[in-house]
Design a protein around this motif. Structure first.
Motif, mmCIF file in Angstrom:
data_model
loop_
_atom_site.group_PDB
_atom_site.id
_atom_site.type_symbol
_atom_site.label_atom_id
_atom_site.label_comp_id
_atom_site.label_asym_id
_atom_site.label_seq_id
_atom_site.Cartn_x
_atom_site.Cartn_y
_atom_site.Cartn_z
ATOM 1 N N LEU A 294 0.825 -1.202 0.000
ATOM 2 C CA LEU A 294 0.000 0.000 0.000
ATOM 3 C C LEU A 294 0.864 1.260 0.000
ATOM 4 C CD1 LEU A 294 -2.743 1.511 0.449
ATOM 5 C CD2 LEU A 294 -2.378 1.140 2.900
ATOM 6 N N GLY A 295 0.667 2.095 -1.031
ATOM 7 C CA GLY A 295 1.290 3.405 -1.057
ATOM 8 C C GLY A 295 2.805 3.410 -1.121
ATOM 9 N N ASN A 296 3.381 2.430 -1.802
ATOM 10 C CA ASN A 296 4.832 2.353 -1.973
ATOM 11 C C ASN A 296 5.226 2.992 -3.310
ATOM 12 O OD1 ASN A 296 5.492 0.534 0.408
ATOM 13 N ND2 ASN A 296 3.948 -0.672 -0.679
ATOM 14 N N THR A 297 6.499 3.367 -3.437
ATOM 15 C CA THR A 297 6.952 3.982 -4.675
ATOM 16 C C THR A 297 8.383 3.553 -5.011
ATOM 17 O OG1 THR A 297 7.182 6.087 -5.852
ATOM 18 C CG2 THR A 297 7.788 6.083 -3.536
ATOM 19 N N ALA A 298 8.661 3.444 -6.314
ATOM 20 C CA ALA A 298 9.988 3.104 -6.819
ATOM 21 C C ALA A 298 10.007 3.408 -8.312
ATOM 22 C CB ALA A 298 10.308 1.634 -6.580
ATOM 23 N N GLU A 299 11.165 3.328 -8.932
ATOM 24 C CA GLU A 299 11.206 3.478 -10.383
ATOM 25 C C GLU A 299 10.682 2.220 -11.064
ATOM 26 O OE1 GLU A 299 14.848 5.480 -11.984
ATOM 27 O OE2 GLU A 299 15.360 5.494 -9.840
ATOM 28 N N TYR A 300 11.021 1.051 -10.522
ATOM 29 C CA TYR A 300 10.594 -0.239 -11.064
ATOM 30 C C TYR A 300 9.899 -1.029 -9.961
ATOM 31 C CZ TYR A 300 13.666 0.941 -14.923
ATOM 32 O OH TYR A 300 14.261 1.576 -15.981
ATOM 33 N N PHE B 117 -2.499 -4.974 -4.009
ATOM 34 C CA PHE B 117 -1.607 -3.904 -4.436
ATOM 35 C C PHE B 117 -2.469 -2.666 -4.623
ATOM 36 C CE2 PHE B 117 0.235 -7.887 -5.637
ATOM 37 C CZ PHE B 117 1.597 -7.733 -5.493
ATOM 38 N N HIS B 118 -2.277 -1.651 -3.782
ATOM 39 C CA HIS B 118 -3.178 -0.506 -3.794
ATOM 40 C C HIS B 118 -2.383 0.791 -3.639
ATOM 41 C CE1 HIS B 118 -6.957 1.600 -3.319
ATOM 42 N NE2 HIS B 118 -6.563 2.102 -2.169
ATOM 43 N N LEU B 119 -2.636 1.743 -4.545
ATOM 44 C CA LEU B 119 -2.067 3.086 -4.488
ATOM 45 C C LEU B 119 -0.531 3.106 -4.527
ATOM 46 C CD1 LEU B 119 -4.437 4.735 -1.857
ATOM 47 C CD2 LEU B 119 -4.385 5.194 -4.316
ATOM 48 N N ASN B 120 0.070 2.177 -5.252
ATOM 49 C CA ASN B 120 1.519 2.184 -5.443
ATOM 50 C C ASN B 120 1.849 2.949 -6.720
ATOM 51 O OD1 ASN B 120 2.349 0.211 -3.247
ATOM 52 N ND2 ASN B 120 0.818 -0.985 -4.370
ATOM 53 N N THR B 121 3.055 3.526 -6.799
ATOM 54 C CA THR B 121 3.459 4.272 -7.987
ATOM 55 C C THR B 121 4.877 3.900 -8.410
ATOM 56 O OG1 THR B 121 4.274 6.150 -6.689
ATOM 57 C CG2 THR B 121 1.996 6.259 -7.436
ATOM 58 N N ALA B 122 5.105 3.955 -9.731
ATOM 59 C CA ALA B 122 6.427 3.656 -10.285
ATOM 60 C C ALA B 122 6.500 4.174 -11.715
ATOM 61 C CB ALA B 122 6.692 2.154 -10.275
ATOM 62 N N TYR B 123 7.686 4.178 -12.266
ATOM 63 C CA TYR B 123 7.850 4.467 -13.691
ATOM 64 C C TYR B 123 7.385 3.257 -14.501
ATOM 65 C CZ TYR B 123 10.025 5.816 -18.097
ATOM 66 O OH TYR B 123 10.241 6.135 -19.409
ATOM 67 N N HIS B 124 7.825 2.054 -14.120
ATOM 68 C CA HIS B 124 7.370 0.792 -14.719
ATOM 69 C C HIS B 124 6.749 -0.069 -13.630
ATOM 70 C CE1 HIS B 124 10.437 0.732 -18.304
ATOM 71 N NE2 HIS B 124 9.419 1.541 -18.511
ATOM 72 N N GLY B 125 5.483 -0.423 -13.802
ATOM 73 C CA GLY B 125 4.822 -1.341 -12.871
ATOM 74 C C GLY B 125 4.489 -0.712 -11.534
ATOM 75 N N GLY B 126 3.390 0.034 -11.511
ATOM 76 C CA GLY B 126 2.980 0.675 -10.262
ATOM 77 C C GLY B 126 2.836 -0.306 -9.113
ATOM 78 N N GLY B 127 2.165 -1.420 -9.353
ATOM 79 C CA GLY B 127 2.001 -2.438 -8.316
ATOM 80 C C GLY B 127 3.117 -3.452 -8.313
ATOM 81 N N LEU B 128 3.470 -3.949 -9.523
ATOM 82 C CA LEU B 128 4.433 -5.049 -9.641
ATOM 83 C C LEU B 128 5.232 -4.917 -10.925
ATOM 84 C CD1 LEU B 128 5.488 -7.997 -8.971
ATOM 85 C CD2 LEU B 128 3.403 -8.828 -10.066
ATOM 86 N N HIS B 129 6.543 -5.028 -10.825
ATOM 87 C CA HIS B 129 7.410 -5.112 -12.008
ATOM 88 C C HIS B 129 7.958 -6.521 -12.028
ATOM 89 C CE1 HIS B 129 10.919 -4.790 -14.604
ATOM 90 N NE2 HIS B 129 10.430 -3.648 -15.056
ATOM 91 N N ASN B 130 7.619 -7.277 -13.077
ATOM 92 C CA ASN B 130 8.038 -8.672 -13.193
ATOM 93 C C ASN B 130 9.147 -8.809 -14.220
ATOM 94 O OD1 ASN B 130 8.163 -11.483 -13.174
ATOM 95 N ND2 ASN B 130 6.649 -11.604 -14.807
ATOM 96 N N ASN B 131 10.333 -9.159 -13.756
ATOM 97 C CA ASN B 131 11.460 -9.443 -14.624
ATOM 98 C C ASN B 131 11.878 -10.905 -14.435
ATOM 99 O OD1 ASN B 131 13.449 -8.794 -16.510
ATOM 100 N ND2 ASN B 131 14.926 -8.290 -14.934
ATOM 101 N N SER B 132 10.901 -11.746 -14.062
ATOM 102 C CA SER B 132 11.123 -13.183 -13.877
ATOM 103 C C SER B 132 10.484 -13.925 -15.031
ATOM 104 C CB SER B 132 10.483 -13.663 -12.570
ATOM 105 O OG SER B 132 11.026 -12.986 -11.467
#
Length: 185
Positions: free
Chosen positions: A36-42, A63-78
């Motif tokens: 909830l309410g987390n932020t990162a670039e990815y 996943f609620h109210l998260n922000t990012a450049y890529h993947g507001g809630g989840l960035h999957n590189n798997s």
């Protein structure tokens, strides 16, 4: 791991990854958690980067109210990530309001990210993929999920860039794009 809430995280590293959690070289089963309410670039909520022999799973997570450049809630590189019975609501990103999905390697067509029985509602991308952005060679399997009222410039619900998702028994309703592909592009 289960039953916890992570809120207000800001990610680490350069670029900043995983505002709430970074999964790297591991295959945890994460259940009944809230990001909830987390932020990162990815990956505002979670950043996942595990190799082809590992399968991390996210089950019944919100996943609620998260922000990012890529993947507001989840960035999957798997290559092989399991996401089931999760909700993604009101997340924001430039690409992939709720989820940014990419395939880090070629040649693993027998592996794929599965997204099953999930709800993507009212997520927003300022560019592409209001709910999900699938990037080059991503082969996700999307089934029995709902995509409701997500918005973006292109691909309000789902945006595919040289990607080939398999979509079955999903509902795409009320998604909008100011340019092309309200439901999927």
């Amino acid at each position: 791991l289960g039953g916890f809430t992570i809120t207000g995280g800001t990610g680490s590293g350069d670029p900043r990854r995983g505002g709430g959690l970074v999964i790297s070289g591991a295959e945890p089963s994460i259940e009944d958690c809230t990001f909830l309410g987390n932020t990162a670039e990815y990956g505002g909520g979670v950043f996942s980067a595990s190799d082809h022999q590992l399968r991390p799973t996210l089950v019944r997570c919100a996943f609620h109210l998260n922000t990012a450049y890529h993947g507001g809630g989840l960035h999957n590189n798997s290559i092989d990530l399991g996401v089931s019975d999760c909700t993604f609501t009101e997340n924001l990103a430039y690409r992939g309001g709720a989820l940014y999905n990419e395939a880090p390697y070629l040649g693993f067509e027998d592996k794929s990210t599965s997204i099953v029985r999930c709800l993507f509602a009212e997520n927003r991308a300022t560019w592409n993929g209001g709910a999900i952005y699938n990037y080059e060679f991503a082969l996700p399997i999307l089934s029995d999920s709902q995509f409701l009222n997500n918005t973006a410039t292109n691909g309000g619900g789902i945006f595919n860039f040289n990607a080939s998702p398999i979509v079955s028994r999903c509902v795409l309703q009320g998604n909008s794009a100011s340019d092309t592909g309200g439901g999927m592009r």
